[in-house]
Design an enzyme around this catalytic site. Structure first.
Site, mmCIF file in Angstrom:
data_model
loop_
_atom_site.group_PDB
_atom_site.id
_atom_site.type_symbol
_atom_site.label_atom_id
_atom_site.label_comp_id
_atom_site.label_asym_id
_atom_site.label_seq_id
_atom_site.Cartn_x
_atom_site.Cartn_y
_atom_site.Cartn_z
ATOM 1 N N HIS A 257 17.017 27.817 18.606
ATOM 2 C CA HIS A 257 16.303 29.095 18.641
ATOM 3 C C HIS A 257 15.411 29.242 17.410
ATOM 4 O O HIS A 257 14.266 29.711 17.513
ATOM 5 C CB HIS A 257 17.294 30.262 18.693
ATOM 6 C CG HIS A 257 17.875 30.501 20.047
ATOM 7 N ND1 HIS A 257 18.619 29.562 20.711
ATOM 8 C CD2 HIS A 257 17.817 31.582 20.870
ATOM 9 C CE1 HIS A 257 19.009 30.055 21.887
ATOM 10 N NE2 HIS A 257 18.532 31.277 22.014
ATOM 11 N N HIS B 148 25.887 30.499 15.518
ATOM 12 C CA HIS B 148 25.672 29.338 14.663
ATOM 13 C C HIS B 148 26.322 29.598 13.310
ATOM 14 O O HIS B 148 26.585 30.742 12.933
ATOM 15 C CB HIS B 148 24.175 29.078 14.441
ATOM 16 C CG HIS B 148 23.525 28.291 15.537
ATOM 17 N ND1 HIS B 148 23.608 26.918 15.628
ATOM 18 C CD2 HIS B 148 22.767 28.691 16.590
ATOM 19 C CE1 HIS B 148 22.924 26.499 16.680
ATOM 20 N NE2 HIS B 148 22.417 27.565 17.290
ATOM 21 N N ASP C 162 23.365 25.908 9.898
ATOM 22 C CA ASP C 162 22.446 25.650 11.005
ATOM 23 C C ASP C 162 21.130 26.398 10.819
ATOM 24 O O ASP C 162 20.058 25.887 11.166
ATOM 25 C CB ASP C 162 23.075 26.080 12.333
ATOM 26 C CG ASP C 162 24.451 25.480 12.547
ATOM 27 O OD1 ASP C 162 24.737 24.429 11.964
ATOM 28 O OD2 ASP C 162 25.251 26.080 13.294
#
Length: 282
Positions: A181, A222, A226
């Site tokens: 994302h 996450h 990350d």
């Protein structure tokens, strides 16, 4: 009033047709790059699904972001997805604005060639990274006790190759470092920052990326690593790609905001076909 609307609609349709002719001529020389970028999106999706077969749920790792941010809860997971959707679809619409707006700097085909180059490079690094070390997913459906945390080994290769897109996006596990994302959001934001014209939108886009980072952590989708790795990796990758590739061709200043006349549009198209624009090589 009816006559005025008809004239405006006619002008808009003529403009779309002329712009489509220009973009098709560019696509004829760039379709291989577009196709390769689209195919790699599929490869990235298959790789993300493949790591789910290897995922083993375990205790959530100690994380600084989790210590600092209160957990939103499983019922509010949609909040971060809403912000991501806003960034994603706003950028896609902007890349097609040359078909409608008179003031423009970019060509749709060329901007997507560059964006796909960014995405492929970042996603290639991402695949290597999340296959190198398998971390227990922090998301609710990836935790111990969840039926979705593990996937039974595939009986046939086709089960791996036929990717379930909606399930992979919403219920994937194991593809953690680094956030996909954030790759899309940062690539889109950085691209607009370089080629867009509205300063307010540039600032807003970066602010939305920060907000999305916080919401992803608060949603426990996450780990902090990350997000952090995504921020510096995407910016470094795009920086080096921009240095390696020729600068994108921009429209001549004389075509930036003329009145909509068939002659000027034909002249622009003819200059493009003849290769007299300066600033890019395919």
């Amino acid at each position: 009033m009816t006559i005025h609307l008809a004239l405006e609609a006619s002008k808009l349709w003529r403009k779309i047709c002329v712009e489509a002719s220009i973009e098709v001529s560019l696509l004829a020389g760039s379709w291989k790059y577009i196709l390769a970028g689209v195919v790699f999106q599929y490869i990235h999706g298959v790789a993300a699904q493949g790591i789910h077969y290897l995922h083993r749920p375990g205790p959530t790792l100690q994380d600084t972001g989790y210590f600092l941010l209160q957990e939103l809860g499983e019922d509010k997971a949609y909040v971060s997805e809403t912000v991501f959707s806003l960034i994603f679809f706003s950028f896609v619409l902007w890349t097609f604005h040359p078909f409608v707006y008179q003031s423009k700097r970019i060509y749709t085909v060329l901007i997507w060639c560059r964006v796909l180059a960014y995405l492929v490079a970042c996603q290639f690094l991402r695949i290597i990274t999340f296959y190198s070390t398998h971390l227990p997913g922090p998301n609710y459906h990836c935790r111990e006790g969840s039926k979705l945390a593990k996937m039974p080994p595939p009986e046939r290769l086709v089960e791996v190759l036929l990717m379930n897109f909606s399930k992979g996006v919403n219920y994937g596990c194991g593809d953690l470092i680094f956030s996909s994302h954030m790759i899309f959001s940062l690539v889109f934001t950085r691209t607009y920052h370089r080629y867009g014209m509205a300063r307010f939108i540039k600032i807003s886009a970066w602010l939305l990326c920060v907000i999305q980072s916080i919401l992803i952590l608060a949603s426990r989708k996450h780990y902090t690593v990350d997000i952090v790795v995504a921020w510096y990796t995407v910016n470094l990758v795009t920086f080096f790609i921009d240095r390696k590739l020729a600068e994108l061709r921009e429209r001549p200043s004389g075509i930036m905001s003329p009145s909509l006349l068939p002659l000027s549009s034909k002249e622009e198209f003819q200059r493009l076909v003849n290769g007299t624009y300066v600033g890019i090589t395919h």
